[in-house]
Design a protein around this motif. Structure first.
Motif, short mmCIF file in Angstrom:
data_model
loop_
_atom_site.label_atom_id
_atom_site.label_comp_id
_atom_site.label_asym_id
_atom_site.label_seq_id
_atom_site.Cartn_x
_atom_site.Cartn_y
_atom_site.Cartn_z
N TYR A 28 19.60 68.10 0.34
CA TYR A 28 18.78 67.15 1.98
C TYR A 28 18.84 65.82 1.24
N LEU A 29 17.77 64.80 1.95
CA LEU A 29 17.79 63.71 0.62
C LEU A 29 16.90 63.05 1.93
N CYS A 30 15.47 61.81 0.97
CA CYS A 30 14.80 61.35 2.03
C CYS A 30 15.37 60.37 1.62
N ALA A 31 14.82 59.11 3.49
CA ALA A 31 14.72 57.69 3.68
C ALA A 31 13.69 56.97 3.63
N ALA A 32 14.62 55.47 4.17
CA ALA A 32 13.00 54.88 4.63
C ALA A 32 13.71 53.88 4.82
N THR A 33 13.30 53.69 5.57
CA THR A 33 12.78 52.35 7.01
C THR A 33 11.58 52.00 7.33
N GLN A 34 11.65 50.40 7.66
CA GLN A 34 11.44 49.71 8.56
C GLN A 34 11.72 49.72 10.15
N LEU A 35 13.06 49.54 10.26
CA LEU A 35 13.72 49.35 11.84
C LEU A 35 14.03 50.84 12.05
N GLY A 36 14.50 51.95 11.77
CA GLY A 36 14.71 52.93 12.84
C GLY A 36 15.66 53.42 11.86
N TRP A 37 16.32 55.10 11.99
CA TRP A 37 16.81 55.68 11.46
C TRP A 37 18.39 55.13 11.79
N TRP B 249 18.65 54.98 0.64
CA TRP B 249 18.80 56.39 0.23
C TRP B 249 18.22 56.67 -1.04
N GLY B 250 17.42 58.35 -0.61
CA GLY B 250 17.11 59.26 -2.25
C GLY B 250 18.37 59.46 -2.49
#
Length: 118
Positions: free
Chosen positions: A93-102, A108-109
């Motif tokens: 399982y990975l976490c992710a951050a976005t400002q524009l969409g997936w 990525w973590g």
């Protein structure tokens, strides 16, 4: 933003785990945050996402009703509460951050492994 996921482990089917994703380097207040997973031999898939203000939440159909995503912007952390785990939930399982969409993840973590035994 550096993302560090934790909380994975080995659990029996029907059990629960809580994943955490701690962010550093920048506040996550302006980012939509999410969790993805990748099982052996399979493509990475979106599991859950939460908008920057926490008002919109999305889930993969197969985890709807079992998983809960939440965020603590003050603590710069995102969580994934996973209940009623099944062997098919086994994955990194990975976490992710976005400002524009997936489809355009900014950060990525490193993942955390979840193994569900039958």
């Amino acid at each position: 933003v550096q993302l560090q996921a934790s909380g994975g482990g080995l659990v029996q089917a029907g059990g629960s785990l809580r994943l955490s994703c701690a962010a550093s380097g920048r506040t996550i207040n302006t980012y939509h945050m999410g969790w993805f997973r990748q099982a052996p031999g399979k493509e990475r898939e979106f599991v859950a996402g939460i908008s920057s203000n926490g008002r919109a939440i999305y889930y993969l159909d197969s985890v709807q009703g079992r998983f809960i995503i939440s965020r603590d912007n003050a603590g710069n952390t995102v969580y994934l509460q996973m209940n009623s785990l099944q062997p098919e939930d086994t994955a990194v399982y990975l976490c992710a951050a976005t400002q524009l969409g997936w489809s355009s993840v900014d950060y990525w973590g490193k993942g955390t492994l979840v193994t569900v035994s039958s």
